[in-house]
Scaffold this active site. Structure first.
Site: not given
Ligand code: MRU
Length: 358
Positions: A56-58, A99, A206, A247, A257-258
């Site tokens: 996970r994480g973009a 996703r 997270q 994201d 973002n999250k």
């Molecule tokens: O659902 P996730 O855990 O993939 O969400 C991730 C985020 O919101 C991060 O802040 C984003 O992807 C940036 S990671 C450098």
């Protein structure tokens, strides 16, 4: 660099398997209690790894998708270019549907497919060779982007500052230093000290499971707070800047973002604290005019009702709404930190200028 810091910033979160027909990831759902590596071989395993947030994480999702489609293509017994291109497209569409919000996923998969499209007339063996180079380049570029973002981000804060972050945008979510956490690791490397407040980030935690783990392991002062405690630490004067990842950033600077990030930005505005979004240009989607056009992933209700609890904390028939992301309005963002520099409002101009540069 201390060995603790090195271990955190150089973690092998996503890599191509030695056979080049598989992808090896750290299962982020097991952290911080267990470090488990998973080997992904089938399309379903790769899709699930992204969907279930094992990776996970973009940026990490993009890197994983690039390696995954290459690993799959290596498994096919196809020598005809047209048949190969068709199967590649099908696999791409499948992985891309795992996703919806992080644009890095389609960005990386499109980059891989462009290699195939440009290679008409070449043998499948040659195409595979080019694809191998492309997925490695996506990863290598992310390492370099994270380092530059970290340097620009560090220029925004000073020794001793308190920084609040939400979700996880560190090495596990990216490559090496990360984006939102990158300046903190880089500052630590240079002997600076920061006091970081890590929002736990309901419902998937997270911030608790990954951000506080990474920072603590690296020897950075981190305090874990529940999401609803951001206001009090800001009011107490303990936060000099907010750093978050992203994201997808729309052309006007609205940033997804999250879930919970936009609330942090609203609070920061109230308390006069600068709120920065840090991300590579691969997260900027100029085809998306504004935040209303960013697809927001809706996830399973059970994540709110029962996940992490020994028994459900709400009646099973209670309705839940579980959007995984929200959009922070560009008017709340003090700067968007990319590997090419820090963009300021008006973002429609400053973001477009990033792509106009050669
Ligand atoms: O659902 P996730 O855990 O993939 O969400 C991730 C985020 O919101 C991060 O802040 C984003 O992807 C940036 S990671 C450098």
């Amino acid at each position: 660099m201390s060995s603790e810091l090195q271990q955190v910033t150089h973690i092998d979160n996503v890599r191509l398997g030695d056979d080049e027909k598989s992808v090896v990831i750290i299962d982020q759902t097991q952290l911080p209690n267990r470090t488990v590596y998973l080997t992904l071989r089938t399309p379903q395993e790769m899709y699930d790894a992204i969907k279930l947030l094992q990776v996970r994480g973009a940026p990490a999702i993009g890197i994983c998708a690039g390696y995954s489609i290459y690993a799959l293509a290596r498994q096919w017994d196809i020598t005809d270019y047209a048949a190969f291109a068709e199967k590649f497209h099908e696999a791409k569409e499948y992985l891309n549907s795992s996703r919806p919000t992080a644009v890095n996923l389609s960005w990386a998969l499109n980059r891989m497919e462009d290699v195939v499209k440009r290679s008409s007339g070449k043998s499948v063996a040659e195409v595979l060779d080019l694809l191998g180079k492309e997925c490695r380049a996506i990863h290598q570029e992310d390492i370099e982007m994270c380092r530059k973002i970290s340097e620009y981000g560090l220029s925004l804060i000073k020794d001793g500052d308190g920084i609040l972050t939400h979700c996880n945008a560190g090495p596990l979510a990216t490559s090496r230093y990360g984006t939102a956490l990158g300046p903190l690791f880089l500052g630590k490397e240079k002997g600076m000290e920061f006091h970081v407040f890590s929002d736990e980030t309901r419902p998937l935690l997270q911030g608790a499971r990954l951000t506080s783990y990474e920072l603590q392991k690296a020897g950075i002062d981190v305090t874990l707070i529940c999401d609803n405690m951001a206001s009090i630490v800001m009011k107490n004067g303990w936060v000099q800047a907010c750093f978050v990842g992203c994201d997808r950033i729309a052309a006007n600077g609205d940033a997804a973002n999250k879930i919970g990030t936009s609330g942090v930005a609203i609070l920061a505005k109230h308390y006069g604290i600068p709120f920065y979004v840090l991300g590579p240009t691969s997260t900027i989607d100029l085809n998306c005019p504004d935040g209303d056009h960013i697809p927001i992933e809706l996830r399973d209700e059970s994540e709110i009702r029962e996940k992490w609890y020994a028994e459900p904390m709400a009646l099973s028939e209670v309705k839940c709404y579980n959007p995984a992301f929200d959009v922070t309005d560009h008017s709340l963002i003090a700067g968007i930190v990319t590997e090419k520099g820090i963009c300021r409002a008006p973002y429609t101009e400053s973001l477009a200028a990033l792509f106009a540069e050669k």
